[in-house]
Scaffold this motif. Structure first.
Motif, short mmCIF file in Angstrom:
data_model
loop_
_atom_site.label_atom_id
_atom_site.label_comp_id
_atom_site.label_asym_id
_atom_site.label_seq_id
_atom_site.Cartn_x
_atom_site.Cartn_y
_atom_site.Cartn_z
N ILE A 205 37.82 -8.04 96.23
CA ILE A 205 38.25 -8.83 97.38
C ILE A 205 38.96 -10.09 96.92
O ILE A 205 40.02 -10.47 97.45
N GLN A 206 38.41 -10.74 95.89
CA GLN A 206 39.05 -11.95 95.36
C GLN A 206 40.38 -11.62 94.71
O GLN A 206 41.37 -12.36 94.87
N ALA A 207 40.46 -10.51 93.97
CA ALA A 207 41.70 -10.11 93.32
C ALA A 207 42.79 -9.80 94.35
O ALA A 207 43.96 -10.17 94.16
N MET A 208 42.42 -9.13 95.44
CA MET A 208 43.39 -8.86 96.49
C MET A 208 43.85 -10.15 97.14
O MET A 208 45.04 -10.32 97.45
N GLY A 209 42.91 -11.08 97.34
CA GLY A 209 43.30 -12.37 97.89
C GLY A 209 44.29 -13.10 97.00
O GLY A 209 45.26 -13.70 97.49
N LEU A 210 44.08 -13.04 95.69
CA LEU A 210 45.00 -13.67 94.74
C LEU A 210 46.37 -13.01 94.78
O LEU A 210 47.41 -13.69 94.85
N SER A 211 46.39 -11.68 94.75
CA SER A 211 47.65 -10.95 94.77
C SER A 211 48.42 -11.20 96.06
O SER A 211 49.63 -11.44 96.05
N PHE A 212 47.72 -11.17 97.19
CA PHE A 212 48.37 -11.37 98.48
C PHE A 212 48.87 -12.81 98.63
O PHE A 212 49.91 -13.06 99.24
N THR A 213 48.11 -13.77 98.08
CA THR A 213 48.55 -15.16 98.14
C THR A 213 49.84 -15.35 97.35
O THR A 213 50.80 -15.98 97.80
N THR A 214 49.86 -14.79 96.15
CA THR A 214 51.08 -14.86 95.32
C THR A 214 52.25 -14.22 96.03
O THR A 214 53.36 -14.77 96.05
N SER A 215 52.02 -13.05 96.61
CA SER A 215 53.09 -12.34 97.31
C SER A 215 53.60 -13.14 98.51
O SER A 215 54.81 -13.17 98.78
N THR A 216 52.68 -13.77 99.24
CA THR A 216 53.07 -14.56 100.41
C THR A 216 53.94 -15.74 100.00
O THR A 216 54.98 -16.01 100.63
N VAL A 217 53.53 -16.45 98.95
CA VAL A 217 54.31 -17.60 98.47
C VAL A 217 55.68 -17.13 97.99
O VAL A 217 56.71 -17.74 98.31
#
Length: 258
Positions: free
Chosen positions: A178-190
């Protein structure tokens, strides 16, 4: 319809605001239940009746805030960030390069590409078995998955493939995943936000609408957490992926028959 046209359109009446807010409430609910799906579902639904680039601009703030929230617990974030650094670098590079080559995501066939991506993602979610990546291969598979994810993000505004497939192959614990997906999605959003800004597709009025959509998105997440306690998550996932598949098929067929 250009982004300026969209801004004027959203100012015409409460019905439009209610429709967009309903999309983000539903997408937030899905994220609250299964930990992902907010940008994917909101992008898919909004792109049915507005340009993909405008839909992508609207999801930036709700996606960013809800994914930063998903980065907790902060104490383990540095470890997972170091492990996935190559993937995150690839996401940024792939998104910016894809936007430079194809638009963000406003190139020719963006809606068709989005529909195909939704069908592929749904098929994987319904049918595929989890993969396993040996630790020795992460050094090159991570950046490759990141670049591919970034390229797809630039074209479609959706950043789940192949990022989620790769992350689930690492045999992380549930909390780590869950944390890894949050990191990946945050990077993608930025990265997507930077790409949109670089293409002139992220105006102040659109930012205001995106900020306003944070409220229904968070309300939906709270509702989703309530639903998660009362509905079997596997059943909900099947419904979610089936719905995505049908929506993707509809978008593809609509573009074919135009």
């Amino acid at each position: 319809m250009s982004n300026s046209d969209l801004v004027a359109f959203t100012g015409q009446g409460a019905a439009v605001w209610a429709l967009v807010a309903a999309v983000f409430t539903l997408a937030g609910t899905v994220k609250g239940v299964i930990g992902l799906g907010l940008p994917t579902l909101s992008m898919a639904l909004l792109a049915v009746w507005m340009p993909p680039a405008a839909a992508a601009a609207l999801l930036i703030v709700p996606s960013l805030v809800t994914n930063v929230w998903q980065l907790q617990p902060w104490g383990t974030l540095s470890r997972i960030t170091r492990r996935l650094a190559g993937m995150q670098t690839g996401i940024v590079a792939g998104t910016l390069m894809g936007a430079w080559c194809f638009g963000a995501p406003a190139g020719a066939g963006a809606t068709m590409a989005l529909g195909v991506s939704l069908v592929c993602y749904a098929a994987w979610g319904l049918l595929a078995r989890p993969l396993k990546v040996p630790a020795s291969h992460e050094c090159w598979l991570g950046p490759l998955a990141g670049v591919l994810t970034g390229g797809i993000t630039a074209v479609t505004g959706v950043f789940v493939l192949p990022a989620v497939v790769y992350l689930q192959s690492l045999e992380l614990s549930r909390d780590e995943l869950i944390q890894a997906m949050g990191l990946s999605f945050t990077t993608s959003t930025v990265a997507l936000g930077l790409a949109l800004a670089g293409q002139g597709g992220y105006s102040a009025p659109l930012l205001g609408v995106s900020l306003a959509m944070l409220v229904p998105a968070i309300a939906g997440m709270a509702l989703g957490q309530w639903v998660r306690m009362r509905l079997p998550v596997p059943v909900f996932k099947r419904c979610f992926f089936t719905g995505l598949a049908l929506l993707g098929i509809y978008m593809v067929l609509r573009e074919i028959h135009r």
